[in-house]
Design a protein around this motif. Structure first.
Motif, short mmCIF file in Angstrom:
data_model
loop_
_atom_site.label_atom_id
_atom_site.label_comp_id
_atom_site.label_asym_id
_atom_site.label_seq_id
_atom_site.Cartn_x
_atom_site.Cartn_y
_atom_site.Cartn_z
N VAL A 440 0.82 -1.22 0.00
CA VAL A 440 0.00 0.00 0.00
C VAL A 440 0.85 1.27 0.00
CG1 VAL A 440 -1.89 -1.18 1.19
CG2 VAL A 440 -0.30 0.22 2.53
N LEU A 441 2.17 1.11 0.05
CA LEU A 441 3.05 2.29 0.05
C LEU A 441 3.27 2.79 -1.37
CD1 LEU A 441 5.87 1.22 2.56
CD2 LEU A 441 3.75 2.44 3.05
N SER A 442 3.60 4.07 -1.49
CA SER A 442 3.94 4.64 -2.79
C SER A 442 5.30 4.12 -3.24
CB SER A 442 3.99 6.17 -2.70
OG SER A 442 5.13 6.57 -1.96
N GLY A 443 5.63 4.35 -4.53
CA GLY A 443 6.93 3.93 -5.06
C GLY A 443 8.08 4.53 -4.27
N GLY A 444 7.94 5.80 -3.88
CA GLY A 444 9.00 6.48 -3.13
C GLY A 444 9.17 5.91 -1.72
N GLU A 445 8.04 5.56 -1.07
CA GLU A 445 8.11 4.98 0.28
C GLU A 445 8.74 3.58 0.22
OE1 GLU A 445 4.19 7.26 2.08
OE2 GLU A 445 3.97 5.37 1.04
N GLN A 446 8.40 2.81 -0.82
CA GLN A 446 9.02 1.49 -0.98
C GLN A 446 10.53 1.62 -1.19
OE1 GLN A 446 7.09 -1.07 -3.87
NE2 GLN A 446 5.05 -0.54 -3.13
N ALA A 447 10.93 2.63 -1.97
CA ALA A 447 12.37 2.86 -2.20
C ALA A 447 13.07 3.18 -0.87
CB ALA A 447 12.57 3.99 -3.19
N LYS A 448 12.39 3.92 0.02
CA LYS A 448 13.00 4.27 1.32
C LYS A 448 13.16 3.03 2.20
CE LYS A 448 11.35 9.04 1.27
NZ LYS A 448 10.32 9.99 1.73
N VAL A 449 12.22 2.07 2.10
CA VAL A 449 12.36 0.82 2.86
C VAL A 449 13.58 0.05 2.36
CG1 VAL A 449 11.28 -1.41 3.41
CG2 VAL A 449 9.88 0.67 3.32
N ARG A 450 13.77 0.02 1.04
CA ARG A 450 14.92 -0.69 0.46
C ARG A 450 16.23 0.02 0.82
NH1 ARG A 450 13.19 0.01 -5.19
NH2 ARG A 450 15.09 -1.04 -5.81
#
Length: 518
Positions: A440-450
């Motif tokens: 449910v996260l945006s592309g940018g939030e997923q990138a921050k998790v990585r």
């Protein structure tokens, strides 16, 4: 004339509100930049206005007969189609109209004079639509747009399942531009595009006669193509006339005015409360105290926008590697066929290298060949001694059903829950993001998790494949600072000169090695 009107839109996921009573209007010919930090709801807004998501509340009203073209971050292509098939499918509605015109022609022989008049009028209307939309020069239009985005170099008769991620993005974008809709909705179209084709798209959009709504974190690109900004922040959507630089001046001035007004009001509130507490008990001053209390109760209190957590990136340093990071001997990369000439490359400790060049030349393939993730067609790649490698891939490879906490815990099982939460918070994620599932996260939030995984691993070599894709302006600036400060070696694929220019010590242009025509 309004193409789209959004009234009193509210939406959220679970207990996380995204929009609250938002209104929006898009007029014919407007070129709008939709901006905001990662997770503020830009892609969600696009999905709502295109009907992919139902809002919790509010109205979405499109004008009649408006053709909408939407390219999102996750569009897919059907296997088995060639690139030419995909591009020509942009004109399907015109081929359908031609078929309709042919049917009318067949019926004319048996028509009465009255029916014939109606049929001739219909045919004239269809003929005008076909001519206006370049139906009779379709092949030339396909070639023009394909050339502009570098697709003719790949070969238009290639099947789409053989394309790289960047090439798929280009083919979807080219199809959308050929459709020439009344309104273009573009969600980060410059992701996966190389510099030359970003420039072509910039020129195309500058002269685009219809309206478009554009999400982008590429500020130079945004500045050059839009004339209106809609800023998404704290569940609100605010309109600013001008480009991004002009918006920033007004936004900062407005923010300072609100902060000054807030300070003055807080001072006034403190004085009123002090007067009330000192005078409410005394008979002689009770009425004055009650009057002040009424004034305080009626006061329209100013609230400052809640501060977003700012990302702080600091890469953990492993012990120093050997002098040689990697070297290749007559290395030929590729899968079924060679993508490069034989390569003799060498990287030494402390070098920071950007790999640049058009999409599809094998930049990601080269990285994976060097790291030993895929076998080369010929030759060899040797890694140096004492390497601790941190690899940021283009796409998320984990389980998107995990929460952010679970994803980090799998990588660092020795961390306490507090340490996991603290690590994610440092990447600019709020408590609600941290507890959400990755899907449910945006592309940018997923990138921050990585990025969080990379930041918490000790490394002396960072291998980064387009790390700026989807990151908002603040996160991109902080990543740039962290990479400049990093003492180890860096191998970076990036299409943004503004990002990599101040970081790297060398630029390797893959177009010099490719077997393809560029």
């Amino acid at each position: 004339m309004s193409i789209l009107v959004v009234k009193n839109l509210s939406h959220g996921f679970g207990d996380r509100a995204i929009f609250n009573d938002v209104s929006f209007r898009l007029l014919k010919g407007e070129h709008i930049g939709l901006i905001g930090a990662n997770g503020e709801g830009k892609s969600t807004f696009m999905n709502i206005i295109t009907g992919k998501l139902e809002p919790d509340d509010g109205q979405i009203e499109w004008s009649k007969r408006v053709r909408v073209g939407y390219m999102d971050q996750h569009s897919v292509l059907e296997p088995g189609m060639t690139m030419r098939d995909v591009l020509k499918s942009a004109f399907k509605y015109l081929f359908d109209l031609e078929e309709e015109m042919n049917c009318i022609c067949e019926k004319m022989a048996d028509a009465s004079p009255e029916e014939l008049e109606v049929m001739l009028e219909d045919m004239g209307t269809i003929q005008d639509i076909l001519t206006h939309n370049d139906f009779y020069v379709i092949d030339a239009k396909v070639e023009e747009v394909a050339r502009g985005l570098g697709l003719t170099d790949i070969g238009l008769d290639n099947e789409v399942q053989n394309l790289s991620g960047g090439q798929r993005t280009k083919i979807l974008l080219a199809k959308l531009l050929l459709e020439k809709p009344d309104i273009l909705l573009l969600d980060e179209p410059t992701n996966h595009l190389d510099e030359q084709h970003i420039e072509w798209l910039k020129i195309y959009l500058q002269s685009y006669e219809n309206a478009f709504l554009l999400i982008s974190h590429d500020i130079p690109f945004l500045n050059s193509v839009i004339n209106l900004i809609y800023h998404m922040e704290n569940q609100e959507l605010n309109r600013y006339v001008g480009n991004y630089d002009e918006y920033m001046k007004v936004y900062e001035a407005k923010k300072q005015q609100v902060e000054s007004a807030y300070k003055r009001q807080q001072q006034e509130i403190a004085e009123l409360e002090d007067f009330i507490s000192r005078n409410k008990a005394r008979v002689s001053t009770r009425n004055m105290a009650m009057s002040r209390q009424k004034k305080l109760d009626k006061m329209d209190k100013i609230e400052l926008a809640r501060e977003k957590p700012k990302p702080v990136f600091n890469f953990m340093q492993a012990k120093t590697s050997g002098k040689m990071v990697f070297e290749t001997g007559e290395l030929v990369i590729g899968y079924d066929s060679p993508l490069s000439k034989p390569l003799d490359l060498r990287m030494e400790r402390g070098q920071k290298i950007a790999l640049v060049g058009a999409n599809g030349l094998g930049k990601t393939t080269l990285i994976n060949s060097i790291l030993g993730n895929i076998k080369p067609i010929a030759g060899e790649a040797r890694l140096g001694e004492s390497l601790h490698i941190g690899y940021f891939e283009q796409e998320f490879k984990g389980d998107k059903g995990n929460t952010c906490i679970e994803e980090i815990w799998q990588e660092f099982p020795g961390y306490t829950q507090y340490e996991v939460r603290a690590a994610l918070a440092k990447c600019g994620l709020t408590t609600k993001h941290i507890e959400s599932k990755i899907m449910v996260l945006s592309g940018g939030e997923q990138a921050k998790v990585r990025l969080c995984k990379l930041l918490n691993s000790q490394t002396n070599l960072l291998v980064l494949d387009e790390p700026t894709n989807h990151l908002d302006v603040e996160a991109k600036d902080e990543l740039k600072r962290a990479l400049k400060d990093y003492k180890g070696s860096i191998l970076l694929i990036c299409h943004e000169p503004e990002f990599y220019r101040d970081i790297v010590t060398e630029v390797w242009n893959c177009e010099n090695w490719t077997t393809k025509i560029v």
